[in-house]
Design an enzyme around this catalytic site. Structure first.
Site, PDB file in Angstrom:
ATOM      1  N   ASN A  72      10.534  30.649 -37.776  1.00 49.51           N
ATOM      2  CA  ASN A  72      11.499  29.858 -38.532  1.00 49.51           C
ATOM      3  C   ASN A  72      11.425  30.153 -40.031  1.00 49.51           C
ATOM      4  OD1 ASN A  72      12.100  28.719 -36.076  1.00 49.51           O
ATOM      5  ND2 ASN A  72      11.257  26.705 -36.543  1.00 49.51           N
ATOM      6  N   ASN A 172      15.604  35.308 -36.318  1.00 50.30           N
ATOM      7  CA  ASN A 172      14.745  34.500 -35.450  1.00 50.30           C
ATOM      8  C   ASN A 172      15.500  33.284 -34.939  1.00 50.30           C
ATOM      9  OD1 ASN A 172      11.923  33.510 -34.516  1.00 50.30           O
ATOM     10  ND2 ASN A 172      12.720  31.781 -35.687  1.00 50.30           N
ATOM     11  N   GLU A 173      15.506  33.089 -33.623  1.00 54.13           N
ATOM     12  CA  GLU A 173      16.025  31.870 -32.977  1.00 54.13           C
ATOM     13  C   GLU A 173      17.341  31.396 -33.608  1.00 54.13           C
ATOM     14  OE1 GLU A 173      12.942  28.895 -32.708  1.00 54.13           O
ATOM     15  OE2 GLU A 173      11.826  30.074 -31.231  1.00 54.13           O
ATOM     16  N   GLU A 292       7.632  35.328 -28.711  1.00 48.81           N
ATOM     17  CA  GLU A 292       6.942  34.045 -28.926  1.00 48.81           C
ATOM     18  C   GLU A 292       6.657  33.449 -27.558  1.00 48.81           C
ATOM     19  OE1 GLU A 292       8.313  31.066 -31.679  1.00 48.81           O
ATOM     20  OE2 GLU A 292       9.209  32.575 -33.022  1.00 48.81           O
TER      21      GLU A 292
END
Length: 494
Positions: A72, A172-173, A292
């Site tokens: 994050n 990311n995400e 992850e």
């Protein structure tokens, strides 16, 4: 006593063991970097402030690849803040974790650390608050020898040779509403394609990882992957998958069987990627990066907006049990089982943050229980992954129904055969190994992690949970909630 039977044959090959499966993750979050890998003034710090006691444990863990700097964190990060003279670097508010980022540790410090750790870097670019130009410029800074503004800036910072980073994450995400700059699948897919195109113009040899779903339980799971690949299939080489398992979220049996969920998630993402491949009429296969994964007591997390701003907050420093270690070992079995298409793995994270390694500021570093199955799997899993024929007693779970109590996979490198097995049930099981297809075999080392399922390691008792080592046999007692690596030296087979 219940009995399980496992038969191996060298013809039942899955694929080669990719060393990148045994990767980890260093994010600017909590105490992973500061007082984790980096602590100037610590008794075991080197002249650059890197903790040598942590480096010793990282090398023992066998980490091959390390993803950096997030997570994050990366989605609001300016990589330029972390290069150049340390005294000139700005202090920033990190929006991901609501903490102060001093930027005392940045890209070049990380690359020095990765070199000492013997780990390949996996660099993430910010596609949350930044975009194509910044991503391409970061590749230029890292991988171009000289003669350009960004490459010459690196040289000015004292790094004369390129870092030559091969593996890059495109954000990311980005599907997560918690992510700074989150996007729809269409928005992200178009951005990933444009950024990937520009980055490969700078260095055509790099490999790119597109963001898949941040979890298989996301409402957009699979639809997100399909849309992103519709846009970016030609630019990317891998699709990411993230998955965490919370011991407190489901019944005990379902937690112990978490690898069932991972198996299904990997299969679903691969099916989605192959559907897009067929629809676009491409020949290239997309591989997966499980960049992850871990056990995480996520239900205990205090959300960033519910905390005050701190310098180096101690975030999600979970203490792992023997049960957690068995689950981690089982997740590694699942990863090996998919070695034909699952090529990268990053356990999140490396130090302090839900980590195999813990530290105290100014004090010791120690191994958590989950350190051991990872370290031994990284050391012993070599050559080709073999798919066993396995029959086992079943256990009943609330989430997955009836599942095998024993799970296993094997690897063979021509002379050494290793069976990785877990008993995820609460009763002992005798495992019979049928190795007749390998001709003669000589018993080797049997590493076992078992005991009180609730025990943990702590700073005061760092070695309370350690593996025991025995001589291998073809009839193995698997205690309840236990992990095993059972080795043999075999004759080469024709």
């Amino acid at each position: 006593m219940a009995v399980a039977r496992l038969t191996l044959d060298p013809s039942f090959a899955v694929g080669p063991v990719d060393r990148r499966l045994f990767g980890s993750f260093v994010e600017h979050m909590g105490r992973c970097v500061y007082t984790g890998v980096f602590e100037p003034g610590h008794p075991r710090a080197d002249p650059d402030g890197l903790r040598t006691d942590v480096l010793d444990l990282v090398r023992e863990l066998g980490v091959t690849t390390v993803r950096y700097p997030g997570g994050n964190f990366v989605s609001a990060y300016r990589w330029e803040d972390g290069v150049g003279p340390a005294g000139d670097r700005p202090r920033r508010l990190d929006l991901a974790w609501r903490s102060i980022e001093t930027n005392a540790f940045g890209l070049n410090e990380f690359m020095r650390w990765a070199g000492l750790a013997g780990a390949e870097p996996m660099m993430a670019v910010n596609l949350g608050t930044r975009g194509v130009a910044e991503a391409a410029e970061l590749v230029e800074y890292c991988n171009v020898d000289g003669g350009t503004a960004a490459a010459d800036l690196r040289r000015k910072h004292g790094v004369t040779r390129p870092h030559d980073i091969r593996l890059w994450c495109l954000g990311n995400e980005m599907d997560g509403p918690w992510q700074i700059g989150s996007r729809t699948a269409d928005e992200y897919g178009r951005l990933a394609a444009r950024a990937g195109h520009a980055m490969k113009r700078v260095d055509p040899s790099i490999e790119l990882v597109a963001c898949g779903s941040s979890g298989a339980d996301m409402p957009t799971f699979a639809a997100w992957e399909a849309t992103v690949l519709e846009h970016a299939y030609d630019q990317v080489d891998y699709l990411s998958l993230h998955t965490y398992y919370d011991p407190e979220r489901y019944d005990d049996a379902s937690f112990r069987a978490s690898a069932v969920h991972l198996d299904a998630a990997v299969d679903a993402v691969l099916a989605t990627a192959d559907h897009v491949r067929a629809r676009l009429r491409r020949t290239k296969y997309i591989r997966l990066a499980l960049d992850e994964w871990n056990v995480w007591y996520q239900s205990r997390l205090v959300e960033p907006e519910d905390r005050g701003i701190e310098d180096t907050p101690a975030l999600i420093e979970d203490d792992f049990t023997v049960t957690d270690a068995m689950v981690v070992g089982n997740l590694l079995i699942s990863m090996l089982r998919h070695a034909d298409r699952l090529a990268v793995g990053c356990q999140a994270q490396l130090v302090n943050i839900i980590a195999p390694i813990r530290t105290l500021p100014g004090g010791p570093a120690w191994r958590q229980t989950i350190f051991h199955p990872f370290a031994h799997t990284a050391r012993l899993a070599r050559g080709t992954v073999l798919r066993p024929a396995l029959t086992a007693p079943v256990m009943t779970t609330g989430r997955y129904g009836d599942v095998p109590a024993v799970d296993a996979v094997a690897t063979h490198d021509g002379t050494r055969l290793t069976v990785f097995a877990v008993n995820r049930g609460t009763a002992p099981v005798t495992l019979h190994l049928d190795l007749r297809a390998f001709g003669g075999h000589t018993p080797g080392e049997h590493v076992m992690l078992a005991g009180d399922p609730h025990l943990t390691n702590t700073a005061a008792h760092p070695d309370r949970v350690t593996p025991s080592v025995h001589r291998s046999t073809t009839e193995v007692l698997l205690p309840p909630v236990s992990w095993h690596a059972i080795g043999f030296t075999t004759e080469e087979t024709s």
